[in-house]
Design an enzyme around this catalytic site. Structure first.
Site, short mmCIF file in Angstrom:
data_model
loop_
_atom_site.label_atom_id
_atom_site.label_comp_id
_atom_site.label_asym_id
_atom_site.label_seq_id
_atom_site.Cartn_x
_atom_site.Cartn_y
_atom_site.Cartn_z
N ASP A 8 -4.89 64.45 35.80
CA ASP A 8 -5.14 64.17 37.22
C ASP A 8 -6.31 64.99 37.80
OD1 ASP A 8 -2.52 63.88 36.15
OD2 ASP A 8 -1.71 63.44 38.14
N GLU A 39 -6.22 59.44 40.65
CA GLU A 39 -5.66 59.11 41.97
C GLU A 39 -5.68 60.26 42.96
OE1 GLU A 39 -1.61 58.47 42.60
OE2 GLU A 39 -1.15 60.47 41.91
N ASN A 40 -6.05 61.47 42.53
CA ASN A 40 -6.17 62.60 43.47
C ASN A 40 -7.62 63.07 43.61
OD1 ASN A 40 -3.35 63.61 41.68
ND2 ASN A 40 -3.20 63.01 43.83
N HIS A 68 -0.62 57.79 44.80
CA HIS A 68 -1.67 57.99 45.82
C HIS A 68 -2.80 56.97 45.73
CE1 HIS A 68 -0.15 61.61 47.64
NE2 HIS A 68 0.05 62.15 46.45
N HIS A 176 1.11 63.30 37.01
CA HIS A 176 1.66 63.45 38.36
C HIS A 176 2.16 64.85 38.69
CE1 HIS A 176 3.46 62.48 42.23
NE2 HIS A 176 4.62 62.92 41.81
FE FE2 Z 1 0.74 61.35 41.73
#
Ligand code: FE2
Length: 260
Positions: A8, A39-40, A68, A176
């Site tokens: 991530d 996604e971050n 997200h 995540h």
């Molecule tokens: Fe996440």
């Protein structure tokens, strides 16, 4: 065939280390395919079209998502036109984009990337196990190399997915929770597995966010604005070696890169 999966990517510090280091890692380790969870990447929450393009330009072939993925509204239109950005396959029907991408790596080998999201302590999406069955059935038998990102909160749900897909895919890697786990292994059926790859971004904070605001929320229960942390920038990845003729993993190695 060597696949690098980058954990991530959090905010500009995460994007920065990818831009600085990825090309060199790909060359020295002779990597054929780079996948990352993105996604971050927009200040910790979501991803924008500009950032997705920037990450693709840095050498990432496929970006996966999670809870997200819709945080930045502009991505709704972009994801329907850019199949190399995937979102969890078990989101409700009618969402834009897809949970599955099938392409060819730079060595010509066809591959698939499947994105799934867990349900324990997360939104009540469709069953990720049954969604995996459905999506795997759509992949042509010639595609042997299949990578799965299981974006989930609990170790148990991620481990369960590893066992469920063992022998059917090349790798099941968790994302995540942003903290790398030390359980990298090749399961008996030939599927590389690690509960969580860890994150790419600042580690001088709480899962990538500035610790002052997080501590304020824990201590007082009041809402606080979360900002991306600074310091101790790391890129947490796994390098998976896959036999492209069978799709079975030969090995998995945890690799952590630091700025200093
Ligand atoms: Fe996440």
């Amino acid at each position: 065939m060597k696949i690098l999966f980058i954990g991530d990517i959090v905010g500009s510090p995460g994007r920065g280390i990818v831009a600085d280091r990825l090309a060199d890692i790909v060359e020295t380790r002779q990597i054929d395919l780079v996948i990352a969870n993105g996604e971050n990447s927009a200040a910790g929450f979501g991803i924008t079209p500009r950032i997705a393009d920037e990450l693709f330009a840095a050498g990432i072939e496929v970006l996966t998502g999670g809870n997200h993925i819709w945080d930045k509204k502009e991505i709704l239109e972009y994801i329907s036109k850019q199949p190399r950005l995937v979102r969890p396959a078990n989101f409700a029907e009618g969402n834009p984009g897809s949970g599955l991408y099938v392409g060819a790596a730079r060595n010509g080998v066809p591959y698939a990337v499947l994105d799934l999201q867990g349900r324990v302590f997360m939104a009540s999406n469709d069953c990720p196990f049954r969604a995996a069955d459905r999506e795997l059935a759509r992949i042509s038998p010639e595609v042997r190399v299949i990578f799965v990102d299981i974006h989930a909160e609990t170790t148990s749900e991620k481990e369960a997915m590893g066992w469920y897909l063992d022998g059917r895919v090349s790798a099941v890697i968790g994302t995540h929770t942003h903290v790398a786990t030390a359980d990298e292994q090749v399961l008996p059926g030939g599927t590389a597995f690690q509960t969580d790859v860890g994150m790419t971004g600042p580690h001088n904070g709480v899962i990538g966010m500035d610790k002052t605001a997080i501590l304020h929320r824990f201590l007082n229960g009041q809402p606080a604005r979360f900002e991306v942390a600074t310091g101790d920038i790391q890129m947490n990845t796994v390098l998976i070696d896959v036999d492209e003729t069978t799709g079975r993993a030969r090995g998995i190695e945890r690799l952590r890169f630091r700025t200093d």
